[in-house]
Design a protein around this motif. Structure first.
Motif, mmCIF file in Angstrom:
data_model
loop_
_atom_site.group_PDB
_atom_site.id
_atom_site.type_symbol
_atom_site.label_atom_id
_atom_site.label_comp_id
_atom_site.label_asym_id
_atom_site.label_seq_id
_atom_site.Cartn_x
_atom_site.Cartn_y
_atom_site.Cartn_z
ATOM 1 N N MET A 55 0.854 -1.138 0.170
ATOM 2 C CA MET A 55 0.091 -0.063 -0.063
ATOM 3 C C MET A 55 1.022 1.203 -0.004
ATOM 4 N N LYS A 56 2.049 1.325 0.717
ATOM 5 C CA LYS A 56 3.066 2.485 0.893
ATOM 6 C C LYS A 56 3.479 2.785 -0.350
ATOM 7 N N LYS A 57 4.069 1.622 -1.190
ATOM 8 C CA LYS A 57 4.605 2.011 -2.314
ATOM 9 C C LYS A 57 3.714 2.342 -3.454
ATOM 10 N N ILE A 58 2.411 1.974 -3.357
ATOM 11 C CA ILE A 58 1.450 2.640 -4.198
ATOM 12 C C ILE A 58 1.208 4.100 -3.967
ATOM 13 N N PHE A 59 1.293 4.561 -2.704
ATOM 14 C CA PHE A 59 1.156 5.824 -2.441
ATOM 15 C C PHE A 59 2.307 6.569 -3.111
ATOM 16 N N CYS A 60 3.633 6.151 -3.103
ATOM 17 C CA CYS A 60 4.751 6.826 -3.538
ATOM 18 C C CYS A 60 4.658 6.717 -5.118
ATOM 19 N N ASN A 61 4.115 5.596 -5.970
ATOM 20 C CA ASN A 61 3.943 5.703 -7.153
ATOM 21 C C ASN A 61 2.998 6.702 -7.791
ATOM 22 N N ILE A 62 2.151 7.056 -6.941
ATOM 23 C CA ILE A 62 1.184 8.025 -7.482
ATOM 24 C C ILE A 62 1.547 9.235 -6.994
ATOM 25 N N PHE A 63 1.862 9.650 -5.660
ATOM 26 C CA PHE A 63 2.297 11.019 -5.320
ATOM 27 C C PHE A 63 3.568 11.393 -5.428
ATOM 28 N N GLY A 64 4.602 10.285 -5.616
ATOM 29 C CA GLY A 64 6.087 10.519 -5.350
ATOM 30 C C GLY A 64 6.267 10.263 -3.815
ATOM 31 N N HIS A 65 7.551 10.216 -3.650
ATOM 32 C CA HIS A 65 8.331 9.926 -2.297
ATOM 33 C C HIS A 65 8.282 11.182 -1.541
ATOM 34 N N HIS A 66 8.258 11.110 -0.323
ATOM 35 C CA HIS A 66 8.339 12.228 0.901
ATOM 36 C C HIS A 66 9.593 11.862 1.380
ATOM 37 N N TYR A 67 10.902 12.582 1.149
ATOM 38 C CA TYR A 67 11.926 12.182 1.907
ATOM 39 C C TYR A 67 12.384 13.252 2.982
ATOM 40 N N THR A 68 12.960 12.729 3.847
ATOM 41 C CA THR A 68 13.563 13.340 5.069
ATOM 42 C C THR A 68 14.845 13.304 5.072
ATOM 43 N N VAL A 69 15.863 13.842 5.642
ATOM 44 C CA VAL A 69 17.135 13.927 5.980
ATOM 45 C C VAL A 69 17.177 12.590 7.152
ATOM 46 N N SER A 70 17.968 11.702 6.760
ATOM 47 C CA SER A 70 18.319 10.505 7.608
ATOM 48 C C SER A 70 19.567 10.753 8.180
ATOM 49 N N LYS A 71 20.581 11.100 7.461
ATOM 50 C CA LYS A 71 21.899 11.542 7.841
ATOM 51 C C LYS A 71 22.529 12.636 7.151
ATOM 52 N N LYS A 72 23.361 13.490 7.908
ATOM 53 C CA LYS A 72 24.153 14.446 7.309
ATOM 54 C C LYS A 72 25.473 14.043 7.325
ATOM 55 N N ILE A 73 26.212 14.076 6.118
ATOM 56 C CA ILE A 73 27.421 13.668 5.857
ATOM 57 C C ILE A 73 28.238 15.061 6.055
ATOM 58 N N THR A 74 28.169 15.723 5.313
ATOM 59 C CA THR A 74 28.942 17.112 5.166
ATOM 60 C C THR A 74 27.627 18.224 4.920
ATOM 61 N N LEU A 75 27.927 19.490 4.848
ATOM 62 C CA LEU A 75 27.185 20.502 4.700
ATOM 63 C C LEU A 75 26.473 20.375 3.310
ATOM 64 N N HIS A 76 26.994 19.651 2.342
ATOM 65 C CA HIS A 76 26.321 19.593 1.202
ATOM 66 C C HIS A 76 25.880 18.126 0.643
ATOM 67 N N ILE A 77 26.539 16.854 1.299
ATOM 68 C CA ILE A 77 26.032 15.553 1.079
ATOM 69 C C ILE A 77 25.247 15.239 2.418
ATOM 70 N N LYS A 78 24.077 14.863 2.096
ATOM 71 C CA LYS A 78 23.058 14.057 3.027
ATOM 72 C C LYS A 78 22.418 12.863 2.386
ATOM 73 N N GLU A 79 21.944 12.060 3.165
ATOM 74 C CA GLU A 79 21.119 10.715 2.951
ATOM 75 C C GLU A 79 19.675 10.967 3.450
ATOM 76 N N TYR A 80 18.889 10.513 2.420
ATOM 77 C CA TYR A 80 17.457 10.621 2.760
ATOM 78 C C TYR A 80 16.911 9.339 3.032
ATOM 79 N N LYS A 81 15.514 9.416 3.521
ATOM 80 C CA LYS A 81 14.905 8.057 3.498
ATOM 81 C C LYS A 81 13.545 8.318 3.266
#
Length: 72
Positions: A1-27
């Motif tokens: 169900m959650k993947k269907i939501f992302c397929n229709i509306f797109g992903h909603h990313y939040t920062v999961s880890k800050k690597i540097t000032l410019h590089i981040k990981e999102y989930k």
């Protein structure tokens, strides 16, 4: 169900880890997809190779950042 939501509306990313000032990981909060910023500033799938590169960058950044604070 959650993947269907992302397929229709797109992903909603939040920062999961800050690597540097410019590089981040999102989930995505809905499906858990993980991405990171690449050298061009675009989002790329977080592969094991990119995860390792990010870990190395984070280590170098923290080492440099802590050395500059100690010198001041």
């Amino acid at each position: 169900m959650k993947k269907i939501f992302c397929n229709i509306f797109g992903h909603h990313y939040t920062v999961s880890k800050k690597i540097t000032l410019h590089i981040k990981e999102y989930k995505c909060i809905h499906c858990g997809k993980q991405v990171t910023t690449d050298v061009s500033g675009n989002l790329s799938n977080l592969t094991p190779e990119l995860r390792e590169i990010n870990a190395t960058l984070e280590h170098i950044y923290q080492k440099k950042h802590s050395a500059s604070h100690q010198a001041a």
